[in-house]
Motif scaffolding. Structure first.
Motif, PDB file in Angstrom:
ATOM      1  N   GLY A 288       0.797  -1.221   0.000  1.00 13.92           N
ATOM      2  CA  GLY A 288       0.000   0.000   0.000  1.00 13.92           C
ATOM      3  C   GLY A 288       0.832   1.275   0.000  1.00 13.92           C
ATOM      4  O   GLY A 288       0.525   2.214  -0.734  1.00 13.92           O
ATOM      5  N   VAL A 289       1.882   1.330   0.811  1.00 16.01           N
ATOM      6  CA  VAL A 289       2.700   2.556   0.866  1.00 16.01           C
ATOM      7  C   VAL A 289       3.419   2.808  -0.451  1.00 16.01           C
ATOM      8  O   VAL A 289       3.790   3.939  -0.741  1.00 16.01           O
ATOM      9  CB  VAL A 289       3.712   2.547   2.038  1.00 16.01           C
ATOM     10  N   ARG A 290       3.584   1.784  -1.252  1.00 14.36           N
ATOM     11  CA  ARG A 290       4.216   1.928  -2.560  1.00 14.36           C
ATOM     12  C   ARG A 290       3.195   2.209  -3.670  1.00 14.36           C
ATOM     13  O   ARG A 290       3.558   2.410  -4.816  1.00 14.36           O
ATOM     14  CB  ARG A 290       5.015   0.663  -2.876  1.00 14.36           C
ATOM     15  N   GLY A 291       1.915   2.161  -3.298  1.00 13.39           N
ATOM     16  CA  GLY A 291       0.860   2.394  -4.280  1.00 13.39           C
ATOM     17  C   GLY A 291       0.605   1.192  -5.170  1.00 13.39           C
ATOM     18  O   GLY A 291       0.018   1.330  -6.250  1.00 13.39           O
ATOM     19  N   PHE A 292       1.026   0.003  -4.735  1.00 13.13           N
ATOM     20  CA  PHE A 292       0.890  -1.204  -5.556  1.00 13.13           C
ATOM     21  C   PHE A 292      -0.395  -1.984  -5.274  1.00 13.13           C
ATOM     22  O   PHE A 292      -0.896  -2.676  -6.140  1.00 13.13           O
ATOM     23  CB  PHE A 292       2.057  -2.156  -5.321  1.00 13.13           C
ATOM     24  N   LEU A 293      -0.898  -1.922  -4.040  1.00 13.40           N
ATOM     25  CA  LEU A 293      -2.029  -2.764  -3.631  1.00 13.40           C
ATOM     26  C   LEU A 293      -3.303  -2.347  -4.355  1.00 13.40           C
ATOM     27  O   LEU A 293      -3.688  -1.184  -4.347  1.00 13.40           O
ATOM     28  CB  LEU A 293      -2.234  -2.680  -2.120  1.00 13.40           C
ATOM     29  N   LYS A 294      -3.963  -3.326  -4.980  1.00 12.35           N
ATOM     30  CA  LYS A 294      -5.216  -3.082  -5.693  1.00 12.35           C
ATOM     31  C   LYS A 294      -6.417  -3.577  -4.899  1.00 12.35           C
ATOM     32  O   LYS A 294      -7.435  -2.916  -4.853  1.00 12.35           O
ATOM     33  CB  LYS A 294      -5.199  -3.741  -7.079  1.00 12.35           C
ATOM     34  N   GLU A 295      -6.296  -4.757  -4.302  1.00 14.69           N
ATOM     35  CA  GLU A 295      -7.388  -5.286  -3.487  1.00 14.69           C
ATOM     36  C   GLU A 295      -6.896  -6.457  -2.650  1.00 14.69           C
ATOM     37  O   GLU A 295      -5.869  -7.053  -2.933  1.00 14.69           O
ATOM     38  CB  GLU A 295      -8.585  -5.712  -4.335  1.00 14.69           C
ATOM     39  N   VAL A 296      -7.668  -6.759  -1.600  1.00 19.92           N
ATOM     40  CA  VAL A 296      -7.422  -7.917  -0.748  1.00 19.92           C
ATOM     41  C   VAL A 296      -8.700  -8.747  -0.772  1.00 19.92           C
ATOM     42  O   VAL A 296      -9.788  -8.232  -0.532  1.00 19.92           O
ATOM     43  CB  VAL A 296      -7.084  -7.493   0.698  1.00 19.92           C
ATOM     44  N   VAL A 297      -8.551 -10.029  -1.112  1.00 17.68           N
ATOM     45  CA  VAL A 297      -9.699 -10.911  -1.283  1.00 17.68           C
ATOM     46  C   VAL A 297      -9.476 -12.177  -0.456  1.00 17.68           C
ATOM     47  O   VAL A 297      -8.358 -12.705  -0.421  1.00 17.68           O
ATOM     48  CB  VAL A 297      -9.855 -11.308  -2.774  1.00 17.68           C
ATOM     49  N   ALA A 298     -10.520 -12.661   0.185  1.00 19.59           N
ATOM     50  CA  ALA A 298     -10.419 -13.942   0.888  1.00 19.59           C
ATOM     51  C   ALA A 298     -10.052 -15.017  -0.135  1.00 19.59           C
ATOM     52  O   ALA A 298     -10.585 -15.035  -1.253  1.00 19.59           O
ATOM     53  CB  ALA A 298     -11.736 -14.285   1.566  1.00 19.59           C
ATOM     54  N   PHE A 299      -9.135 -15.903   0.215  1.00 17.44           N
ATOM     55  CA  PHE A 299      -8.681 -16.924  -0.726  1.00 17.44           C
ATOM     56  C   PHE A 299      -9.849 -17.744  -1.259  1.00 17.44           C
ATOM     57  O   PHE A 299      -9.902 -18.059  -2.445  1.00 17.44           O
ATOM     58  CB  PHE A 299      -7.646 -17.846  -0.072  1.00 17.44           C
ATOM     59  N   ALA A 300     -10.810 -18.052  -0.403  1.00 16.41           N
ATOM     60  CA  ALA A 300     -11.968 -18.854  -0.814  1.00 16.41           C
ATOM     61  C   ALA A 300     -12.807 -18.146  -1.870  1.00 16.41           C
ATOM     62  O   ALA A 300     -13.493 -18.799  -2.659  1.00 16.41           O
ATOM     63  CB  ALA A 300     -12.827 -19.187   0.399  1.00 16.41           C
ATOM     64  N   ASP A 301     -12.754 -16.819  -1.909  1.00 17.03           N
ATOM     65  CA  ASP A 301     -13.551 -16.039  -2.852  1.00 17.03           C
ATOM     66  C   ASP A 301     -12.787 -15.613  -4.094  1.00 17.03           C
ATOM     67  O   ASP A 301     -13.362 -15.037  -5.012  1.00 17.03           O
ATOM     68  CB  ASP A 301     -14.083 -14.766  -2.168  1.00 17.03           C
ATOM     69  N   TRP A 302     -11.485 -15.866  -4.138  1.00 12.89           N
ATOM     70  CA  TRP A 302     -10.642 -15.370  -5.235  1.00 12.89           C
ATOM     71  C   TRP A 302     -10.744 -16.254  -6.471  1.00 12.89           C
ATOM     72  O   TRP A 302     -10.671 -17.477  -6.388  1.00 12.89           O
ATOM     73  CB  TRP A 302      -9.186 -15.304  -4.790  1.00 12.89           C
ATOM     74  N   THR A 303     -10.922 -15.614  -7.600  1.00 10.36           N
ATOM     75  CA  THR A 303     -10.824 -16.283  -8.897  1.00 10.36           C
ATOM     76  C   THR A 303     -10.075 -15.340  -9.821  1.00 10.36           C
ATOM     77  O   THR A 303     -10.286 -14.115  -9.778  1.00 10.36           O
ATOM     78  CB  THR A 303     -12.205 -16.598  -9.509  1.00 10.36           C
ATOM     79  N   PRO A 304      -9.206 -15.880 -10.658  1.00  7.82           N
ATOM     80  CA  PRO A 304      -8.491 -14.999 -11.602  1.00  7.82           C
ATOM     81  C   PRO A 304      -9.499 -14.303 -12.522  1.00  7.82           C
ATOM     82  O   PRO A 304     -10.477 -14.903 -12.943  1.00  7.82           O
ATOM     83  CB  PRO A 304      -7.607 -15.959 -12.396  1.00  7.82           C
ATOM     84  N   GLU A 305      -9.235 -13.030 -12.810  1.00 10.65           N
ATOM     85  CA  GLU A 305     -10.136 -12.269 -13.664  1.00 10.65           C
ATOM     86  C   GLU A 305      -9.964 -12.612 -15.127  1.00 10.65           C
ATOM     87  O   GLU A 305     -10.849 -12.367 -15.916  1.00 10.65           O
ATOM     88  CB  GLU A 305      -9.896 -10.775 -13.456  1.00 10.65           C
ATOM     89  N   GLU A 306      -8.813 -13.145 -15.476  1.00  7.13           N
ATOM     90  CA  GLU A 306      -8.544 -13.453 -16.879  1.00  7.13           C
ATOM     91  C   GLU A 306      -7.713 -14.724 -16.969  1.00  7.13           C
ATOM     92  O   GLU A 306      -7.044 -15.094 -16.011  1.00  7.13           O
ATOM     93  CB  GLU A 306      -7.792 -12.295 -17.517  1.00  7.13           C
ATOM     94  N   PRO A 307      -7.735 -15.395 -18.105  1.00  3.39           N
ATOM     95  CA  PRO A 307      -6.995 -16.653 -18.230  1.00  3.39           C
ATOM     96  C   PRO A 307      -5.507 -16.513 -17.957  1.00  3.39           C
ATOM     97  O   PRO A 307      -4.885 -17.409 -17.442  1.00  3.39           O
ATOM     98  CB  PRO A 307      -7.235 -17.075 -19.679  1.00  3.39           C
ATOM     99  N   GLY A 308      -4.894 -15.365 -18.229  1.00  2.70           N
ATOM    100  CA  GLY A 308      -3.466 -15.185 -18.047  1.00  2.70           C
ATOM    101  C   GLY A 308      -3.075 -14.622 -16.695  1.00  2.70           C
ATOM    102  O   GLY A 308      -1.932 -14.279 -16.485  1.00  2.70           O
ATOM    103  N   ALA A 309      -4.007 -14.494 -15.772  1.00  2.95           N
ATOM    104  CA  ALA A 309      -3.705 -13.927 -14.459  1.00  2.95           C
ATOM    105  C   ALA A 309      -2.708 -14.821 -13.732  1.00  2.95           C
ATOM    106  O   ALA A 309      -2.701 -16.025 -13.907  1.00  2.95           O
ATOM    107  CB  ALA A 309      -4.977 -13.769 -13.631  1.00  2.95           C
ATOM    108  N   SER A 310      -1.872 -14.197 -12.911  1.00  4.30           N
ATOM    109  CA  SER A 310      -0.856 -14.965 -12.227  1.00  4.30           C
ATOM    110  C   SER A 310      -1.465 -15.846 -11.136  1.00  4.30           C
ATOM    111  O   SER A 310      -2.506 -15.538 -10.585  1.00  4.30           O
ATOM    112  CB  SER A 310       0.185 -14.030 -11.603  1.00  4.30           C
ATOM    113  N   THR A 311      -0.796 -16.939 -10.869  1.00  5.58           N
ATOM    114  CA  THR A 311      -1.209 -17.845  -9.807  1.00  5.58           C
ATOM    115  C   THR A 311      -0.798 -17.235  -8.476  1.00  5.58           C
ATOM    116  O   THR A 311       0.288 -16.690  -8.362  1.00  5.58           O
ATOM    117  CB  THR A 311      -0.511 -19.204 -10.002  1.00  5.58           C
ATOM    118  N   PRO A 312      -1.645 -17.307  -7.436  1.00  6.41           N
ATOM    119  CA  PRO A 312      -1.267 -16.728  -6.150  1.00  6.41           C
ATOM    120  C   PRO A 312       0.082 -17.226  -5.662  1.00  6.41           C
ATOM    121  O   PRO A 312       0.374 -18.412  -5.740  1.00  6.41           O
ATOM    122  CB  PRO A 312      -2.382 -17.191  -5.204  1.00  6.41           C
ATOM    123  N   GLY A 313       0.851 -16.287  -5.185  1.00  8.74           N
ATOM    124  CA  GLY A 313       2.154 -16.616  -4.633  1.00  8.74           C
ATOM    125  C   GLY A 313       3.261 -16.724  -5.653  1.00  8.74           C
ATOM    126  O   GLY A 313       4.393 -16.949  -5.323  1.00  8.74           O
TER     127      GLY A 313
END
Length: 79
Positions: free
Chosen positions: A53-78
């Motif tokens: 956040g202090v670097r201006g990078f954070l976009k959102e925080v989502v519970a892992f159970a609720d997370w789905t990639p928005e697009e086919p090329g989205a990075s895998t968590p971690g």
């Protein structure tokens, strides 16, 4: 046979199960639509969020159970 892996917190040295996905983007390196992810346990959710956040990078925080990639090329968590 593939076995599902338990998501692990991205904090250095932490091996706890992750319950959160921190979605971020470094605008100096990534296109605006690119999303990277870190995983966080309950203990490290806030410190990792503050770091991004202090670097201006954070976009959102989502519970892992609720997370789905928005697009086919989205990075895998971690990754």
């Amino acid at each position: 046979m593939d076995t599902p892996q338990t998501p692990i917190c991205s904090a250095k040295g932490c091996r706890a199960d992750a319950g959160w996905v921190l979605v971020w983007n470094n605008p100096k390196l990534h296109t605006p639509d690119r999303r990277k992810t870190w995983l966080a346990c309950d203990e490290h959710r806030e410190p990792l969020s503050q770091f991004l956040g202090v670097r201006g990078f954070l976009k959102e925080v989502v519970a892992f159970a609720d997370w789905t990639p928005e697009e086919p090329g989205a990075s895998t968590p971690g990754v």
